[in-house]
Design a protein around this motif. Sequence first.
Motif, PDB file in Angstrom:
ATOM      1  N   THR A 102     -14.271   2.495  -1.684  1.00 34.02           N
ATOM      2  CA  THR A 102     -13.417   1.311  -1.716  1.00 34.02           C
ATOM      3  C   THR A 102     -12.656   1.236  -3.038  1.00 34.02           C
ATOM      4  O   THR A 102     -13.250   1.366  -4.108  1.00 34.02           O
ATOM      5  CB  THR A 102     -14.275   0.042  -1.538  1.00 34.02           C
ATOM      6  N   GLN A 162      -4.541  -3.287   5.100  1.00 33.25           N
ATOM      7  CA  GLN A 162      -4.540  -2.418   6.276  1.00 33.25           C
ATOM      8  C   GLN A 162      -3.814  -3.070   7.447  1.00 33.25           C
ATOM      9  O   GLN A 162      -3.202  -2.388   8.251  1.00 33.25           O
ATOM     10  CB  GLN A 162      -5.977  -2.040   6.658  1.00 33.25           C
ATOM     11  N   SER A 179      -0.812  -7.832  -4.664  1.00 33.56           N
ATOM     12  CA  SER A 179      -2.204  -7.417  -4.550  1.00 33.56           C
ATOM     13  C   SER A 179      -2.824  -8.084  -3.322  1.00 33.56           C
ATOM     14  O   SER A 179      -2.652  -9.287  -3.109  1.00 33.56           O
ATOM     15  CB  SER A 179      -2.967  -7.825  -5.814  1.00 33.56           C
ATOM     16  N   LEU A 180      -3.522  -7.274  -2.508  1.00 32.04           N
ATOM     17  CA  LEU A 180      -4.190  -7.782  -1.309  1.00 32.04           C
ATOM     18  C   LEU A 180      -5.575  -7.158  -1.195  1.00 32.04           C
ATOM     19  O   LEU A 180      -5.790  -6.039  -1.651  1.00 32.04           O
ATOM     20  CB  LEU A 180      -3.407  -7.399  -0.043  1.00 32.04           C
ATOM     21  N   PRO A 181      -6.507  -7.849  -0.548  1.00 33.63           N
ATOM     22  CA  PRO A 181      -7.773  -7.199  -0.219  1.00 33.63           C
ATOM     23  C   PRO A 181      -7.497  -6.016   0.722  1.00 33.63           C
ATOM     24  O   PRO A 181      -6.515  -6.037   1.480  1.00 33.63           O
ATOM     25  CB  PRO A 181      -8.565  -8.292   0.509  1.00 33.63           C
ATOM     26  N   LEU A 182      -8.350  -5.009   0.693  1.00 33.36           N
ATOM     27  CA  LEU A 182      -8.143  -3.803   1.488  1.00 33.36           C
ATOM     28  C   LEU A 182      -7.933  -4.112   2.966  1.00 33.36           C
ATOM     29  O   LEU A 182      -6.983  -3.613   3.579  1.00 33.36           O
ATOM     30  CB  LEU A 182      -9.308  -2.831   1.305  1.00 33.36           C
ATOM     31  N   ASP A 183      -8.781  -4.929   3.563  1.00 31.54           N
ATOM     32  CA  ASP A 183      -8.652  -5.199   5.001  1.00 31.54           C
ATOM     33  C   ASP A 183      -7.333  -5.888   5.336  1.00 31.54           C
ATOM     34  O   ASP A 183      -6.709  -5.601   6.356  1.00 31.54           O
ATOM     35  CB  ASP A 183      -9.851  -5.971   5.537  1.00 31.54           C
ATOM     36  N   GLU A 184      -6.878  -6.770   4.464  1.00 31.35           N
ATOM     37  CA  GLU A 184      -5.591  -7.430   4.683  1.00 31.35           C
ATOM     38  C   GLU A 184      -4.443  -6.435   4.516  1.00 31.35           C
ATOM     39  O   GLU A 184      -3.494  -6.434   5.307  1.00 31.35           O
ATOM     40  CB  GLU A 184      -5.422  -8.605   3.713  1.00 31.35           C
ATOM     41  N   ASP A 186     -10.609  -0.238  -6.333  1.00 29.12           N
ATOM     42  CA  ASP A 186     -10.748  -1.397  -7.220  1.00 29.12           C
ATOM     43  C   ASP A 186      -9.707  -2.450  -6.879  1.00 29.12           C
ATOM     44  O   ASP A 186      -9.968  -3.647  -6.963  1.00 29.12           O
ATOM     45  CB  ASP A 186     -10.551  -0.997  -8.691  1.00 29.12           C
ATOM     46  N   GLN A 187      -8.509  -1.993  -6.535  1.00 31.10           N
ATOM     47  CA  GLN A 187      -7.404  -2.894  -6.231  1.00 31.10           C
ATOM     48  C   GLN A 187      -6.466  -2.209  -5.239  1.00 31.10           C
ATOM     49  O   GLN A 187      -6.315  -0.987  -5.266  1.00 31.10           O
ATOM     50  CB  GLN A 187      -6.628  -3.236  -7.511  1.00 31.10           C
TER      51      GLN A 187
END
Length: 144
Positions: free
Chosen positions: A27, A12, A5-10, A29-30
């Motif tokens: 955006t 990308q 699991s990563l934040p969206l920007d990471e 959820d996960q």
Amino acid sequence: PSQRSLPLDEAQRQVRFPLRVPAALGTPDQVLVADPDSTGAYRVASLLYRGGALRLEAFDGRADPVYLKRISAPGTEWVQVDGAFAVWVAGPHELTYVDRTGVTRVETARLAASTLIWEEAGVTYRLEGDLHRAEAIDVAASLW
């Protein structure tokens, strides 16, 4: 394999392809990434919405035309996303893929829901969840 699991920007920055988000859903959820190559770049990204009940997966690679021609289950039809061919599978279905060793695998759908599959610019997308065909096509067409 090896989902992370990563934040969206990471995510990308960590995938091998441009990770696009559907404007129609906003955006996620996960975000899960998986299947790193020898450089550590991930080949698969999954955007989860509605608590995981709606899933958009992006794969680094093209949909195999031979595979797409084999899809013939009841409720399966050819549709279009932004003028390109796509496949709509209404309801639960099996997922067939070829693994890295060349073995054909057959698995059940993760969510046992309707699925839209399309390819764009060398990336294959798979949108699965409780959506009607027109809704799924609208989501697919809203990628940015």
